[in-house]
Design an enzyme around this catalytic site. Structure first.
Site, PDB file in Angstrom:
ATOM      1  N   HIS A 211     -10.147 -13.807   0.344  1.00  0.00           N
ATOM      2  CA  HIS A 211      -9.154 -14.623   1.066  1.00  0.00           C
ATOM      3  C   HIS A 211      -8.296 -15.426   0.095  1.00  0.00           C
ATOM      4  O   HIS A 211      -7.082 -15.489   0.232  1.00  0.00           O
ATOM      5  CB  HIS A 211      -9.869 -15.632   1.964  1.00  0.00           C
ATOM      6  CG  HIS A 211     -10.345 -15.045   3.231  1.00  0.00           C
ATOM      7  ND1 HIS A 211      -9.500 -14.711   4.250  1.00  0.00           N
ATOM      8  CD2 HIS A 211     -11.584 -14.708   3.649  1.00  0.00           C
ATOM      9  CE1 HIS A 211     -10.185 -14.210   5.245  1.00  0.00           C
ATOM     10  NE2 HIS A 211     -11.460 -14.186   4.906  1.00  0.00           N
TER      11      HIS A 211
ATOM     12  N   GLU B 276       6.493  14.172 -10.848  1.00  0.00           N
ATOM     13  CA  GLU B 276       5.609  13.490 -11.801  1.00  0.00           C
ATOM     14  C   GLU B 276       4.895  14.463 -12.722  1.00  0.00           C
ATOM     15  O   GLU B 276       4.104  14.054 -13.571  1.00  0.00           O
ATOM     16  CB  GLU B 276       4.610  12.579 -11.071  1.00  0.00           C
ATOM     17  CG  GLU B 276       3.795  13.262 -10.001  1.00  0.00           C
ATOM     18  CD  GLU B 276       2.879  12.296  -9.261  1.00  0.00           C
ATOM     19  OE1 GLU B 276       2.634  11.184  -9.745  1.00  0.00           O
ATOM     20  OE2 GLU B 276       2.394  12.675  -8.171  1.00  0.00           O
TER      21      GLU B 276
ATOM     22  N   ASP C 281       2.826   9.180 -14.174  1.00  0.00           N
ATOM     23  CA  ASP C 281       2.248  10.481 -14.511  1.00  0.00           C
ATOM     24  C   ASP C 281       3.217  11.344 -15.310  1.00  0.00           C
ATOM     25  O   ASP C 281       2.815  12.079 -16.200  1.00  0.00           O
ATOM     26  CB  ASP C 281       1.815  11.213 -13.236  1.00  0.00           C
ATOM     27  CG  ASP C 281       0.450  10.724 -12.773  1.00  0.00           C
ATOM     28  OD1 ASP C 281      -0.446  10.609 -13.632  1.00  0.00           O
ATOM     29  OD2 ASP C 281       0.287  10.428 -11.577  1.00  0.00           O
TER      30      ASP C 281
ATOM     31  N   CYS D 152       9.394   5.412  -8.469  1.00  0.00           N
ATOM     32  CA  CYS D 152       8.330   4.497  -8.023  1.00  0.00           C
ATOM     33  C   CYS D 152       7.269   4.244  -9.087  1.00  0.00           C
ATOM     34  O   CYS D 152       6.266   3.590  -8.811  1.00  0.00           O
ATOM     35  CB  CYS D 152       7.693   4.992  -6.733  1.00  0.00           C
ATOM     36  SG  CYS D 152       6.934   6.606  -6.898  1.00  0.00           S
TER      37      CYS D 152
HETATM   38  C1  PEP Z   1       3.347   7.668 -10.738  1.00  0.00           C
HETATM   39  O1  PEP Z   1       2.658   8.563 -11.193  1.00  0.00           O
HETATM   40  O2  PEP Z   1       4.328   7.165 -11.333  1.00  0.00           O
HETATM   41  C2  PEP Z   1       3.041   7.094  -9.415  1.00  0.00           C
HETATM   42  C3  PEP Z   1       3.823   6.189  -8.857  1.00  0.00           C
HETATM   43  O3  PEP Z   1       1.889   7.486  -8.824  1.00  0.00           O
HETATM   44  P1  PEP Z   1       0.442   6.884  -9.195  1.00  0.00           P
HETATM   45  O4  PEP Z   1       0.658   5.745 -10.128  1.00  0.00           O
HETATM   46  O5  PEP Z   1      -0.156   6.517  -7.896  1.00  0.00           O
HETATM   47  O6  PEP Z   1      -0.197   8.070  -9.844  1.00  0.00           O
HETATM   48 MG    MG Z   2       1.262   9.630  -9.967  1.00  0.00          MG
END
Ligand code: PEP
Ligand code: MG
Length: 810
Positions: A428, A669, A693, A740
């Site tokens: 929490h 990736e 990745d 991302c």
């Molecule tokens: C990535 O590989 O950049 C990604 C966002 O996926 P994860 O970090 O979950 O492997």
């Molecule tokens: Mg990844």
């Protein structure tokens, strides 16, 4: 300052100007308070308008904040003037006194520096600094960054050279300051891992750069683990000088400890002389606890949120449970226990049942039970069970662990930081601290509880360290960092909910990377425009069997509700690699190169089907998109898509609600997917670059191995070329590209990524305000040229230096 200027303005205005002063946090403290600014603006409001003049820093922010919440009409009568404060105010006063409008006065105020510039031009020219001959970038690796000792070593070394030596914090995008000034270096707030650029001019520039780089590369003689401050002060031998735990909420704080001491619970089987009296006492304690909880619940809804308040609703229900009441009645009337003993016996038995459970959800119920147990007990005994305030000053909370009610009662501006001996990132206290932006560290160990109430503490929530009774030097250093942290956070945060529009008018969507419901909440609070990556692995980990369809629907629905109609990209499970679960048989030598992500999904199609059904069903009324991880071939995406179509058809046959159209994307990736993006593009609606990745597979640098981290720079031209290829291929087919990986939250990388044409960035929630602020300072047309140049460089280091020097120039 404001008072002095105000007096001069009044003298010049000769009664024709009304002056309203909004300086100082109070009569004695320097600073600006947005509330006071708002009060003064309201008082000054009149049909002819209000001209606002301010000096630098927090006063600008305070004015912006004060105006932000005003009605449009009132705002239109206010003219915030960017003129120099003192000269501008006097010039404006002269104009207004002569009958000008506030617009004319503001114009005059802006020109107020001209006479001074003309007067000083010659001396200014002669004191202009010689241009820096060359610069080198180095990373600071010693544990505390450029604290006073390393900064002093830099100054001593720099002073050996005749020419000008400068230093700037590349990571924080600061301007260059003299490396011969200790104060200037300290204010750069250089932390471990930050990059700095050292510049030198004059005949011995090259030697100066060599010596300073050698000094920094040797970590100023500090070993990686040594604590350079430790030997400098003395506290009780039984308490270490600093403690390290798990950082769960970033930020810096310095202040006195407020130790939350849970008092020993009442134990023993005290017998009751009059059972009826005991029963009446217990009922009245339950009743007043219940009323107290309702009021806490209302306060929590008002000040924190429905989610946090819900726990108190559960506590109220618990007190009203007829099974519980029956067994308490029996303990009192049959076993003739006192109200305290009956209550204690019952709560003990129930909470230890929960504690013994293997299910973490049930284990955490034990804390709730103890919480509610303590509340009722304090009513019975008339004592408080824990102390949660110190007299009228901000404090740093120190506790073994915090119950939900203790946690919520600490959600006040007086709580500077939270330090917890036990607990984990999902406790929490951690969750609340993150949501409120309070620095917090958990898992600090039982030594934490040896600290006395009122002891001065310094907390660094970024590295998870708390210093006990720091000496004046360290205290100063952390206070300076705290100020820098607070002021940049304030400026980013005030605009966090506004879209990120570049200087040339392009809206770049900034979304959140989310790994559970709490992240989704925090993402939206930090200003996310949707979820750019929902990592669904959390549903699959730490359990003995995979989650079923209904459980998944419930979890997704809760998250989707939080995000509303903003886009949500749900990534199908990326199990495998370093995320192993007991109910799937992984026996692989190299799991990162084995059956992970889409490969596993296409082997365990039962799991994929269940997940897709749950995503589609939960997403019926939301803008949900599905994304597949670890795609390496065209065939995989064809097969994966076919599953979506199939699941969709079955849901239709079953007449179950689902979205009318669902966008499908892939993570780029794996280098193979990036290289054949041209072939994948017609089969998908979007790409999301998973640089975490992509970097590890392109550079053959294990993302979990610190030894290979230096190789894994996303600014390496090899990675940038892959990114460009994916972006160009996608755009050729009218598809968009997000990013991302962690790279999207790297301020030096962002201009290059936007220059390469990336359309959307998805980052961890707390980074959103800063990344949005950065985008607002970028001209996409300009950074395109920079990105083109980046592709021709030899290394990530070269790209970074180039970006930084260009940003510096602009
Ligand atoms: C990535 O590989 O950049 C990604 C966002 O996926 P994860 O970090 O979950 O492997
Ligand atoms: Mg990844």
């Amino acid at each position: 300052l404001a008072k002095g200027v105000g007096e001069l303005v009044e003298q010049i205005g000769r009664g024709k100007i009304s002056v309203f002063i909004a300086g100082g946090l109070d009569d004695l403290t320097l600073g600006t308070d947005p509330n006071m600014v708002r009060k003064m603006l309201n008082a000054a409001d009149n049909p002819e308008g209000v001209l606002v003049l301010m000096d630098l820093g927090s006063s600008v922010l305070s004015v912006e904040m004060a105006i932000e919440e005003m009605q449009e009409k009132q705002r239109s009568r206010i003219l915030v003037c960017d003129a120099p404060f003192v000269e501008g105010a006097l010039a404006a006063a002269a104009q207004l006194a002569a009958g000008s409008t506030i617009q004319e006065a503001a114009e005059e105020a802006r020109r107020a520096l001209e006479p001074k510039i003309t007067q000083l031009e010659s001396s200014a020219k002669s004191s202009a600094s010689p241009s820096i001959k060359s610069e080198v970038a180095v990373t600071i690796n010693n544990p505390l960054g450029l604290h006073i000792r390393p900064a002093a070593s830099i100054v001593q070394t720099a002073r050996r050279f005749k020419g000008e030596i400068t230093i700037r914090n590349i990571t924080r995008e600061s301007t260059a300051v003299s490396a011969k000034s200790l104060n200037a270096i300290m204010l750069l707030d250089v932390r471990k891992g930050h990059k700095v650029a050292i510049g030198a001019s004059g005949p011995d520039a090259d030697q100066a750069l060599r010596d300073l780089t050698a000094l920094i590369s040797s970590n100023f003689g500090e070993s990686e683990l040594s604590d350079p401050i430790r030997s400098n002060y003395h506290v009780s031998p039984s308490i270490p000088n600093s403690l390290t735990g798990i950082p769960v909420s970033p930020g810096i704080a310095v202040g006195p400890a407020m130790v939350v001491q849970t008092r020993p619970e009442t134990t023993g089987r005290r017998e009751a002389a009059d059972p009826q009296l005991e029963w009446t006492r217990l009922c009245s304690a339950l009743d007043s606890s219940s009323r107290e909880l309702s009021s806490i619940r209302q306060q929590t809804v008002k000040h924190i949120g429905e989610y946090e308040a819900a726990i108190f609703g559960a506590h109220i229900l618990f007190l009203d449970d007829s099974v519980l009441l029956d067994s308490l009645r029996q303990l009192i009337f049959t076993e003739r226990l006192s109200a305290e003993s009956a209550w204690h016996t019952k709560i003990q038995a129930m909470s230890s049942n929960y504690e013994r459970s293997e299910n973490p959800m049930l284990q955490s119920r034990a804390a709730d039970l103890r919480d509610v147990g303590n509340r009722v007990m304090s009513k019975l005994t008339g004592s408080i069970t824990s102390q949660t305030t110190v007299a009228g000053q901000p404090f740093i909370v120190v506790a073994t662990d915090l119950t939900p009610s203790e946690t919520t009662s600490l959600a006040s501006p007086d709580t500077l930081a939270i330090c917890i001996a036990r607990g984990g990132p999902t406790s929490h206290a951690s969750i609340l601290a993150r949501r409120l932006g309070i620095p917090a560290i958990v898992g600090l160990g039982e030594n934490l509880m040896k600290i006395n109430n009122g002891t001065l503490l310094a907390v660094d929530g970024e590295i998870g360290r708390v210093w006990i009774a720091p000496d004046a030097v360290l205290q100063n250093e952390l206070e300076t960092r705290q100020k820098t942290w607070l002021s940049s956070r304030q400026s980013f945060n005030s605009a966090r909910l506004k879209p990120a529009i570049s200087l040339d008018g392009r809206h770049i969507v900034v979304s959140a990377n989310v790994g559970n419901l709490e992240d989704a909440r925090s993402g939206m609070e930090f200003g996310a425009e949707g979820i750019g990556l929902l990592r669904t692995e959390f549903l699959y980990l730490n359990r003995q069997s995979p989650p079923g369809e209904m459980e998944q629907i419930r979890t997704y629905s809760e998250i989707f509700e939080v995000v509303g109609q903003n886009p949500i990209i749900v990534r199908t499970f990326d199990i495998g690699g370093d995320k192993i679960v007991p109910y799937i048989d992984f026996h692989e030598e190299n799991p990162f190169f084995g059956s992970r992500g889409i490969r596993l999904s296409l082997e365990r199609t039962d799991l994929l089907r269940t997940q897709l059904r749950a995503i589609l069903r939960a997403g019926a009324n939301f803008t949900v998109k599905v994304m597949f991880p670890m795609i390496s071939t065209v065939e995989e995406i064809r097969r994966a898509r076919a599953f979506i179509d199939d699941v969709g058809e079955k849901l239709q046959t079953e007449r179950l609600p689902m979205p009318r159209r669902i966008e499908v994307g892939v993570m780029a990736e794996i280098p193979s997917a990036a290289l054949i993006a041209e072939m994948i593009a017609p089969l998908v609606d979007f790409f999301s670059l998973g640089t975490n990745d992509l970097i590890q597979y392109t550079m053959a640098a294990d993302r979990t191995n610190p030894k290979t981290w230096p190789l894994a720079d996303g600014m390496n031209p090899a990675i940038l070329r892959l990114i460009k290829h994916v972006v160009d291929s996608a755009h050729n087919h009218g598809k968009w590209v997000g990013l991302c990986g962690e790279l999207a939250g790297d301020p030096v990388a962002v201009p290059v990524l936007l220059g390469l044409g990336v359309d959307e960035l998805s980052v961890t929630p707390p980074s959103i305000p800063e990344i949005k602020a950065l985008i607002r300072r970028i001209n996409i047309g300009e950074v395109r040229k920079m990105a083109k140049l980046a592709l021709t460089k030899e290394s990530g280091e070269e790209v970074r230096n180039m970006v930084l020097s260009r940003l510096q120039r602009n």
